[in-house]
Design a protein around this motif. Structure first.
Motif, PDB file in Angstrom:
ATOM      1  N   ILE A 104      17.175 -35.443 -66.832  1.00 31.81           N
ATOM      2  CA  ILE A 104      17.396 -36.213 -65.611  1.00 31.81           C
ATOM      3  C   ILE A 104      17.828 -35.285 -64.477  1.00 31.81           C
ATOM      4  CG2 ILE A 104      18.868 -37.967 -64.538  1.00 31.81           C
ATOM      5  CD1 ILE A 104      18.879 -39.399 -67.237  1.00 31.81           C
ATOM      6  N   ASN A 105      18.719 -34.340 -64.771  1.00 26.88           N
ATOM      7  CA  ASN A 105      19.159 -33.394 -63.742  1.00 26.88           C
ATOM      8  C   ASN A 105      17.993 -32.562 -63.218  1.00 26.88           C
ATOM      9  OD1 ASN A 105      21.766 -34.261 -63.953  1.00 26.88           O
ATOM     10  ND2 ASN A 105      22.417 -32.604 -65.309  1.00 26.88           N
ATOM     11  N   LYS A 106      17.118 -32.130 -64.099  1.00 30.87           N
ATOM     12  CA  LYS A 106      15.962 -31.342 -63.678  1.00 30.87           C
ATOM     13  C   LYS A 106      15.006 -32.168 -62.831  1.00 30.87           C
ATOM     14  CE  LYS A 106      16.021 -28.118 -67.526  1.00 30.87           C
ATOM     15  NZ  LYS A 106      15.318 -27.635 -68.716  1.00 30.87           N
ATOM     16  N   LEU A 107      14.794 -33.428 -63.208  1.00 28.05           N
ATOM     17  CA  LEU A 107      13.912 -34.290 -62.425  1.00 28.05           C
ATOM     18  C   LEU A 107      14.496 -34.573 -61.039  1.00 28.05           C
ATOM     19  CD1 LEU A 107      12.727 -36.840 -65.130  1.00 28.05           C
ATOM     20  CD2 LEU A 107      11.375 -35.077 -64.002  1.00 28.05           C
ATOM     21  N   VAL A 108      15.780 -34.831 -60.988  1.00 29.00           N
ATOM     22  CA  VAL A 108      16.422 -35.089 -59.694  1.00 29.00           C
ATOM     23  C   VAL A 108      16.374 -33.828 -58.833  1.00 29.00           C
ATOM     24  CG1 VAL A 108      18.634 -35.614 -58.585  1.00 29.00           C
ATOM     25  CG2 VAL A 108      17.870 -36.959 -60.541  1.00 29.00           C
ATOM     26  N   SER A 109      16.626 -32.673 -59.426  1.00 32.79           N
ATOM     27  CA  SER A 109      16.567 -31.416 -58.675  1.00 32.79           C
ATOM     28  C   SER A 109      15.159 -31.156 -58.152  1.00 32.79           C
ATOM     29  CB  SER A 109      17.002 -30.253 -59.562  1.00 32.79           C
ATOM     30  OG  SER A 109      18.327 -30.417 -59.964  1.00 32.79           O
ATOM     31  N   ALA A 110      14.160 -31.397 -58.981  1.00 27.10           N
ATOM     32  CA  ALA A 110      12.776 -31.198 -58.546  1.00 27.10           C
ATOM     33  C   ALA A 110      12.419 -32.162 -57.424  1.00 27.10           C
ATOM     34  CB  ALA A 110      11.825 -31.390 -59.725  1.00 27.10           C
ATOM     35  N   PHE A 111      12.883 -33.390 -57.513  1.00 23.80           N
ATOM     36  CA  PHE A 111      12.615 -34.371 -56.459  1.00 23.80           C
ATOM     37  C   PHE A 111      13.207 -33.918 -55.133  1.00 23.80           C
ATOM     38  CE2 PHE A 111      14.256 -38.001 -54.025  1.00 23.80           C
ATOM     39  CZ  PHE A 111      13.050 -38.594 -53.681  1.00 23.80           C
ATOM     40  N   PHE A 112      14.478 -33.491 -55.143  1.00 26.44           N
ATOM     41  CA  PHE A 112      15.108 -33.050 -53.904  1.00 26.44           C
ATOM     42  C   PHE A 112      14.481 -31.768 -53.370  1.00 26.44           C
ATOM     43  CE2 PHE A 112      18.766 -35.766 -55.222  1.00 26.44           C
ATOM     44  CZ  PHE A 112      18.724 -36.589 -54.110  1.00 26.44           C
ATOM     45  N   LEU A 113      14.042 -30.891 -54.249  1.00 23.32           N
ATOM     46  CA  LEU A 113      13.381 -29.670 -53.809  1.00 23.32           C
ATOM     47  C   LEU A 113      12.071 -29.991 -53.100  1.00 23.32           C
ATOM     48  CD1 LEU A 113      13.575 -26.557 -53.933  1.00 23.32           C
ATOM     49  CD2 LEU A 113      12.147 -26.686 -55.965  1.00 23.32           C
ATOM     50  N   ILE A 114      11.262 -30.854 -53.690  1.00 22.52           N
ATOM     51  CA  ILE A 114       9.989 -31.239 -53.067  1.00 22.52           C
ATOM     52  C   ILE A 114      10.247 -32.002 -51.774  1.00 22.52           C
ATOM     53  CG2 ILE A 114       7.949 -32.700 -53.361  1.00 22.52           C
ATOM     54  CD1 ILE A 114       8.056 -31.927 -56.357  1.00 22.52           C
ATOM     55  N   PHE A 115      11.217 -32.901 -51.784  1.00 27.18           N
ATOM     56  CA  PHE A 115      11.550 -33.672 -50.586  1.00 27.18           C
ATOM     57  C   PHE A 115      12.046 -32.749 -49.473  1.00 27.18           C
ATOM     58  CE2 PHE A 115      14.341 -36.519 -48.109  1.00 27.18           C
ATOM     59  CZ  PHE A 115      13.390 -37.466 -47.761  1.00 27.18           C
ATOM     60  N   GLY A 116      12.802 -31.731 -49.830  1.00 24.67           N
ATOM     61  CA  GLY A 116      13.286 -30.768 -48.838  1.00 24.67           C
ATOM     62  C   GLY A 116      12.160 -29.987 -48.202  1.00 24.67           C
ATOM     63  N   PHE A 117      11.184 -29.574 -49.013  1.00 23.62           N
ATOM     64  CA  PHE A 117      10.042 -28.844 -48.457  1.00 23.62           C
ATOM     65  C   PHE A 117       9.215 -29.736 -47.536  1.00 23.62           C
ATOM     66  CE2 PHE A 117      10.420 -25.759 -52.064  1.00 23.62           C
ATOM     67  CZ  PHE A 117      10.724 -24.681 -51.251  1.00 23.62           C
ATOM     68  N   LEU A 118       9.162 -31.024 -47.829  1.00 24.69           N
ATOM     69  CA  LEU A 118       8.442 -31.930 -46.937  1.00 24.69           C
ATOM     70  C   LEU A 118       9.181 -32.104 -45.615  1.00 24.69           C
ATOM     71  CD1 LEU A 118       7.266 -34.694 -49.442  1.00 24.69           C
ATOM     72  CD2 LEU A 118       5.879 -32.932 -48.339  1.00 24.69           C
ATOM     73  N   LEU A 119      10.498 -32.057 -45.649  1.00 19.54           N
ATOM     74  CA  LEU A 119      11.273 -32.220 -44.427  1.00 19.54           C
ATOM     75  C   LEU A 119      11.265 -30.971 -43.557  1.00 19.54           C
ATOM     76  CD1 LEU A 119      14.403 -34.234 -45.567  1.00 19.54           C
ATOM     77  CD2 LEU A 119      12.475 -35.006 -44.201  1.00 19.54           C
ATOM     78  N   ILE A 120      10.989 -29.815 -44.134  1.00 17.00           N
ATOM     79  CA  ILE A 120      10.952 -28.585 -43.345  1.00 17.00           C
ATOM     80  C   ILE A 120       9.910 -28.697 -42.247  1.00 17.00           C
ATOM     81  CG2 ILE A 120      10.285 -26.141 -43.424  1.00 17.00           C
ATOM     82  CD1 ILE A 120      11.642 -25.962 -46.102  1.00 17.00           C
ATOM     83  N   ASN A 121       8.776 -29.292 -42.551  1.00 10.38           N
ATOM     84  CA  ASN A 121       7.694 -29.415 -41.581  1.00 10.38           C
ATOM     85  C   ASN A 121       7.569 -30.868 -41.119  1.00 10.38           C
ATOM     86  OD1 ASN A 121       5.665 -28.605 -39.942  1.00 10.38           O
ATOM     87  ND2 ASN A 121       4.140 -28.380 -41.539  1.00 10.38           N
ATOM     88  N   ALA A 122       8.687 -31.501 -40.821  1.00 11.55           N
ATOM     89  CA  ALA A 122       8.666 -32.919 -40.471  1.00 11.55           C
ATOM     90  C   ALA A 122       8.263 -33.169 -39.024  1.00 11.55           C
ATOM     91  CB  ALA A 122      10.040 -33.540 -40.725  1.00 11.55           C
ATOM     92  N   GLN A 123       8.337 -32.151 -38.178  1.00 14.02           N
ATOM     93  CA  GLN A 123       7.993 -32.333 -36.777  1.00 14.02           C
ATOM     94  C   GLN A 123       6.485 -32.397 -36.625  1.00 14.02           C
ATOM     95  OE1 GLN A 123       9.457 -29.271 -34.275  1.00 14.02           O
ATOM     96  NE2 GLN A 123       8.591 -30.120 -32.411  1.00 14.02           N
ATOM     97  N   LYS A 124       6.006 -33.455 -36.022  1.00 12.26           N
ATOM     98  CA  LYS A 124       4.567 -33.609 -35.820  1.00 12.26           C
ATOM     99  C   LYS A 124       4.172 -32.954 -34.502  1.00 12.26           C
ATOM    100  CE  LYS A 124       4.063 -37.827 -38.408  1.00 12.26           C
ATOM    101  NZ  LYS A 124       3.401 -37.406 -39.564  1.00 12.26           N
TER     102      LYS A 124
END
Length: 75
Positions: A4-24
Motif C-alpha cells: 500500500i505504501n508503494k502504491l501510494v508513493s507511486a501515485f503521488f510521484l506520478i501526480f507530482g510529475f503531472l503537476l509540474i507541467n500544469a500550466q497550459k
C-alpha cells in the motif's frame, strides 16, 4: 502494508510529475496578414523554467537524505 505504501508513493510521484507541467500554453495566433512570421504566444518564460528539472532532482535528493537520517536515528 508495504504494498500500500508503494502504491501510494507511486501515485503521488506520478501526480507530482503531472503537476509540474500544469500550466497550459495559450494557442498560437492565427497566421493572418498582421501576424505573419509569429511563432508561439510571444511571452518570455520565467527564469525558473530553466531549472525545474534540477530543482526536482535536488528535492528528491533531500527527501532521500532526510528519510535515511531519520530512520538511522530511530533504529
Amino acid at each position: 502494508m508495504r504494498i500500500i505504501n508503494k502504491l501510494v508513493s507511486a501515485f503521488f510521484l506520478i501526480f507530482g510529475f503531472l503537476l509540474i507541467n500544469a500550466q497550459k500554453m495559450p494557442p498560437a495566433p492565427d497566421s493572418g496578414a498582421t501576424n505573419r512570421g509569429a511563432v508561439g504566444p510571444g511571452a518570455q518564460s520565467s527564469p525558473i523554467d530553466m531549472y525545474v528539472f534540477a530543482l526536482v532532482i535536488i528535492a528528491v535528493m533531500f527527501i532521500v537524505f532526510f528519510t535515511k537520517k531519520y530512520t538511522s536515528r530511530k533504529a
